[in-house]
Scaffold this motif. Structure first.
Motif, PDB file in Angstrom:
ATOM      1  N   VAL A 156       0.824  -1.193   0.000  1.00 54.75           N
ATOM      2  CA  VAL A 156       0.000   0.000   0.000  1.00 54.75           C
ATOM      3  C   VAL A 156       0.863   1.249   0.000  1.00 54.75           C
ATOM      4  O   VAL A 156       0.479   2.291   0.491  1.00 54.75           O
ATOM      5  CB  VAL A 156      -0.952   0.031   1.223  1.00 54.75           C
ATOM      6  CG1 VAL A 156      -1.969  -1.060   1.119  1.00 54.75           C
ATOM      7  CG2 VAL A 156      -0.178  -0.111   2.524  1.00 54.75           C
ATOM      8  N   ALA A 157       2.038   1.143  -0.572  1.00 53.01           N
ATOM      9  CA  ALA A 157       2.927   2.295  -0.611  1.00 53.01           C
ATOM     10  C   ALA A 157       2.248   3.463  -1.293  1.00 53.01           C
ATOM     11  O   ALA A 157       1.541   3.314  -2.282  1.00 53.01           O
ATOM     12  CB  ALA A 157       4.200   1.930  -1.384  1.00 53.01           C
ATOM     13  N   ASN A 158       2.444   4.653  -0.735  1.00 53.92           N
ATOM     14  CA  ASN A 158       1.888   5.891  -1.273  1.00 53.92           C
ATOM     15  C   ASN A 158       0.364   5.909  -1.274  1.00 53.92           C
ATOM     16  O   ASN A 158      -0.239   6.707  -1.974  1.00 53.92           O
ATOM     17  CB  ASN A 158       2.386   6.137  -2.711  1.00 53.92           C
ATOM     18  CG  ASN A 158       3.895   6.270  -2.767  1.00 53.92           C
ATOM     19  OD1 ASN A 158       4.477   6.833  -1.857  1.00 53.92           O
ATOM     20  ND2 ASN A 158       4.501   5.755  -3.820  1.00 53.92           N
ATOM     21  N   THR A 159      -0.257   5.056  -0.507  1.00 56.97           N
ATOM     22  CA  THR A 159      -1.711   5.082  -0.379  1.00 56.97           C
ATOM     23  C   THR A 159      -2.050   5.552   1.023  1.00 56.97           C
ATOM     24  O   THR A 159      -1.835   4.846   1.995  1.00 56.97           O
ATOM     25  CB  THR A 159      -2.316   3.682  -0.606  1.00 56.97           C
ATOM     26  OG1 THR A 159      -1.942   3.249  -1.913  1.00 56.97           O
ATOM     27  CG2 THR A 159      -3.830   3.717  -0.494  1.00 56.97           C
ATOM     28  N   PHE A 163      -6.872  -1.129  -5.539  1.00 50.59           N
ATOM     29  CA  PHE A 163      -6.365   0.093  -6.175  1.00 50.59           C
ATOM     30  C   PHE A 163      -4.846   0.161  -6.089  1.00 50.59           C
ATOM     31  O   PHE A 163      -4.162   0.530  -7.042  1.00 50.59           O
ATOM     32  CB  PHE A 163      -6.973   1.336  -5.516  1.00 50.59           C
ATOM     33  CG  PHE A 163      -8.372   1.639  -5.948  1.00 50.59           C
ATOM     34  CD1 PHE A 163      -8.688   1.797  -7.285  1.00 50.59           C
ATOM     35  CD2 PHE A 163      -9.378   1.780  -5.003  1.00 50.59           C
ATOM     36  CE1 PHE A 163      -9.982   2.085  -7.683  1.00 50.59           C
ATOM     37  CE2 PHE A 163     -10.679   2.065  -5.388  1.00 50.59           C
ATOM     38  CZ  PHE A 163     -10.981   2.215  -6.733  1.00 50.59           C
ATOM     39  N   GLY A 164      -4.313  -0.219  -4.923  1.00 53.18           N
ATOM     40  CA  GLY A 164      -2.859  -0.219  -4.773  1.00 53.18           C
ATOM     41  C   GLY A 164      -2.191  -1.211  -5.702  1.00 53.18           C
ATOM     42  O   GLY A 164      -1.139  -0.924  -6.281  1.00 53.18           O
ATOM     43  N   ASN A 165      -2.803  -2.378  -5.876  1.00 49.75           N
ATOM     44  CA  ASN A 165      -2.225  -3.380  -6.781  1.00 49.75           C
ATOM     45  C   ASN A 165      -2.257  -2.915  -8.233  1.00 49.75           C
ATOM     46  O   ASN A 165      -1.302  -3.134  -8.985  1.00 49.75           O
ATOM     47  CB  ASN A 165      -2.978  -4.709  -6.632  1.00 49.75           C
ATOM     48  CG  ASN A 165      -2.728  -5.370  -5.285  1.00 49.75           C
ATOM     49  OD1 ASN A 165      -1.718  -5.113  -4.639  1.00 49.75           O
ATOM     50  ND2 ASN A 165      -3.645  -6.217  -4.856  1.00 49.75           N
ATOM     51  N   LEU A 166      -3.346  -2.268  -8.635  1.00 49.82           N
ATOM     52  CA  LEU A 166      -3.420  -1.731  -9.993  1.00 49.82           C
ATOM     53  C   LEU A 166      -2.375  -0.636 -10.207  1.00 49.82           C
ATOM     54  O   LEU A 166      -1.763  -0.560 -11.280  1.00 49.82           O
ATOM     55  CB  LEU A 166      -4.815  -1.177 -10.266  1.00 49.82           C
ATOM     56  CG  LEU A 166      -5.928  -2.189 -10.499  1.00 49.82           C
ATOM     57  CD1 LEU A 166      -7.253  -1.473 -10.740  1.00 49.82           C
ATOM     58  CD2 LEU A 166      -5.605  -3.094 -11.688  1.00 49.82           C
ATOM     59  N   ARG A 167      -2.183   0.183  -9.200  1.00 54.61           N
ATOM     60  CA  ARG A 167      -1.162   1.225  -9.295  1.00 54.61           C
ATOM     61  C   ARG A 167       0.222   0.616  -9.470  1.00 54.61           C
ATOM     62  O   ARG A 167       1.008   1.046 -10.320  1.00 54.61           O
ATOM     63  CB  ARG A 167      -1.196   2.093  -8.036  1.00 54.61           C
ATOM     64  CG  ARG A 167      -0.184   3.233  -8.019  1.00 54.61           C
ATOM     65  CD  ARG A 167       0.142   3.645  -6.607  1.00 54.61           C
ATOM     66  NE  ARG A 167       0.674   2.527  -5.843  1.00 54.61           N
ATOM     67  CZ  ARG A 167       0.266   2.199  -4.630  1.00 54.61           C
ATOM     68  NH1 ARG A 167      -0.701   2.868  -4.044  1.00 54.61           N
ATOM     69  NH2 ARG A 167       0.802   1.169  -4.009  1.00 54.61           N
ATOM     70  N   ASP A 168       0.508  -0.415  -8.686  1.00 56.46           N
ATOM     71  CA  ASP A 168       1.816  -1.061  -8.773  1.00 56.46           C
ATOM     72  C   ASP A 168       2.021  -1.718 -10.137  1.00 56.46           C
ATOM     73  O   ASP A 168       3.119  -1.690 -10.697  1.00 56.46           O
ATOM     74  CB  ASP A 168       1.970  -2.096  -7.660  1.00 56.46           C
ATOM     75  CG  ASP A 168       2.011  -1.458  -6.274  1.00 56.46           C
ATOM     76  OD1 ASP A 168       2.249  -0.237  -6.206  1.00 56.46           O
ATOM     77  OD2 ASP A 168       1.802  -2.177  -5.289  1.00 56.46           O
ATOM     78  N   GLU A 169       0.942  -2.329 -10.672  1.00 56.26           N
ATOM     79  CA  GLU A 169       1.041  -2.941 -11.998  1.00 56.26           C
ATOM     80  C   GLU A 169       1.350  -1.891 -13.055  1.00 56.26           C
ATOM     81  O   GLU A 169       2.184  -2.122 -13.959  1.00 56.26           O
ATOM     82  CB  GLU A 169      -0.271  -3.658 -12.338  1.00 56.26           C
ATOM     83  CG  GLU A 169      -0.520  -4.924 -11.532  1.00 56.26           C
ATOM     84  CD  GLU A 169      -1.871  -5.549 -11.865  1.00 56.26           C
ATOM     85  OE1 GLU A 169      -2.529  -5.068 -12.834  1.00 56.26           O
ATOM     86  OE2 GLU A 169      -2.281  -6.501 -11.174  1.00 56.26           O
ATOM     87  N   ALA A 170       0.684  -0.748 -12.964  1.00 51.53           N
ATOM     88  CA  ALA A 170       0.912   0.313 -13.953  1.00 51.53           C
ATOM     89  C   ALA A 170       2.341   0.832 -13.862  1.00 51.53           C
ATOM     90  O   ALA A 170       3.000   1.060 -14.887  1.00 51.53           O
ATOM     91  CB  ALA A 170      -0.087   1.443 -13.735  1.00 51.53           C
TER      92      ALA A 170
END
Length: 469
Positions: A3-6, A79-86
């Motif tokens: 959850v970095a930056n979340t 949401f955090g996982n999608l951010r990391d994937e992007a």
């Protein structure tokens, strides 16, 4: 869980206060940020993110039981996982990679801040039938509720100001109060952000803001069929399932899990989830287990595992009873922070029919016995699960004993429940909701004057209900 930056705001306490069966793994220990100065700091930080071009997504729940909160954290994790994937693909400038996610408890913004868990416990005693009537019949027939500014004007003006400052890209709601206040805030601030409603049971209450919701993310087709007569358009209904932590969908080694908890590998393991932050909702559940204990010696091929949660007094009492009866096939555990792995160790789970609890069991591929007389949304959950053959139900201690004897003599019946449950199992619900949110953010904002018009109270006339309650 990455959850970095979340950044997250939540007034709830640490995971040890969660019900034993409800996503202890979904929510990391949140900070105590209910104080006005903390909410002010969060608003300032998020407003700065919006100014910098970073989409801010608010995931709003109400701390009325742990299920709504657990669902909110599961969505935030997605949401955090999608951010990391992007970011892993080098797409650092996309909205997905830049998005900030904030988990909020709507009760923190009320004119009167009250304990939602304690309030919910008021409807678990002799008042349960009244709650049942209210849940089943309020605005579920032809006269329906669309939404309005009443919620924010009377109780939640602070949330309106929070939204006015933050200018969110989207709001995802896992509780009806959160959804109605979000609709109020959008009407009063005249902002174009989409609102997603995520009911956390297997039926939708009548107070969801039907006409002013951009997308309903529902558990199954039966819920979609409930929304259609309420004049929710087809393109605003998405069948996603109920969001649960990915931990419950991971594969664990059953033998290793049993060894970790000191459970035998030559017996059917029956897991009873009897722990909760507030014991009152579990009074009847625990009484049924108390009456079951003297008969456990008649089930020598079963190992009953009772999880008492953080209730140390209850744990000590059950341990004494087990010792007094001389039962070697009963294990008592306190708070468990690896519930998903413990479910893997079990062959059957005895639980209350809460929406998140049963969803976690579905994701963990754990056959269920739903214990106790159900009311309100729990009654809807029982009907759906037993109707699909995905669970058994026991109202009384005698029924529970008979059900365990049946499973003991016919273990294939538990396998049958598991097969039937596969129709309802949607382990990627949180990820599907997160992706749908970004699709709505990317779309041209809805300008429909009727949808976005202000209403203090918006009632409307619907079609014949799909399901008679």
């Amino acid at each position: 869980m990455n959850v970095a930056n979340t950044h997250r705001v939540d007034s709830s306490s640490a995971p040890s206060t969660l019900a034993a069966g409800e996503t202890a793994l979904a929510a990391p220990a949140p900070a105590e940020l209910a104080a006005p100065d903390a909410l002010e700091a969060a608003a300032t930080s998020l407003a700065a993110a919006t100014d910098a071009g970073d989409p801010v997504i608010l995931v709003v729940h109400a701390s009325v039981g742990s299920g709504h909160r657990s669902a909110a954290y599961a969505i935030a994790e997605a949401f955090g996982n999608l951010r990391d994937e992007a970011r892993a693909t080098g797409d650092d400038s996309s909205p997905t990679a830049r998005a900030r996610t904030e988990v909020l408890d709507i009760l923190d913004f009320g004119r009167i801040v009250f304990d939602g868990d304690a309030t919910a416990s008021m409807f678990t005693g002799w008042t349960r039938p009244f709650y049942d009537l209210t849940w089943r019949y309020t605005l579920t027939g032809r006269l329906l509720w669309g939404g309005g500014t009443i919620w924010a004007r009377i109780m939640y003006p602070r949330f309106v100001e929070f939204v006015r400052r933050v200018r969110p890209a989207a709001i995802v709601c896992t509780h009806i109060t959160a959804a109605n206040v979000a609709v109020s805030a959008r009407m009063l601030t005249d902002q174009p952000f989409p609102i997603l409603c995520v009911p956390t049971d297997y039926e939708a209450e009548g107070l969801w803001p039907h006409l002013h919701t951009d997308l309903f993310c529902v558990a199954n087709e039966a819920m979609a069929e409930t929304l259609r007569p309420r004049r929710v358009p087809e393109d605003r209904i998405l069948i996603t399932g109920i969001p649960a932590s990915p931990a419950f969908s991971r594969d664990y080694d059953k033998n290793e899990a049993r060894a970790r908890f000191g459970l035998p590998d030559n017996r059917l393991v029956v897991l009873a989830l009897a722990g909760a932050k507030l014991p009152r909702p579990y009074v009847h559940f625990r009484e049924a287990l108390d009456e079951l204990l003297p008969f456990m010696h008649t089930l020598p091929n079963m190992q009953l595992v009772i999880v008492t949660g953080a209730d140390q007094e209850y744990e000590a009492r059950v341990r004494r009873e087990v010792a007094d009866y001389g039962l070697d096939n009963v294990t008592v555990l306190g708070y468990v922070n690896t519930m998903a792995e413990l479910m893997e160790a079990a062959d059957v789970v005895i639980c209350k029919p809460g929406g998140l609890t049963v969803t976690e069991c579905l994701c963990a591929r754990a056959p269920m016995i739903l214990l106790g007389r159900a009311y309100g949304q729990e009654k809807a959950n029982v009907r759906m699960l037993t109707g699909a053959g995905a669970a058994m139900a026991a109202t009384t201690p005698r029924e529970l004993l008979d059900t365990l004897r049946h499973i003991s003599g016919h273990p294939a019946s538990a396998d049958a429940m598991l097969i039937n449950a596969s129709l309802l199992r949607r382990p990627r619900a949180a990820m599907d909701i997160a992706r749908a949110t970004f699709r709505l953010i990317a779309k041209e904002p809805v300008r429909d004057a009727k949808l976005r018009a202000r209403h203090f109270l918006h009632f409307y006339w619907g079609r014949k209900p799909a399901h008679t309650r």
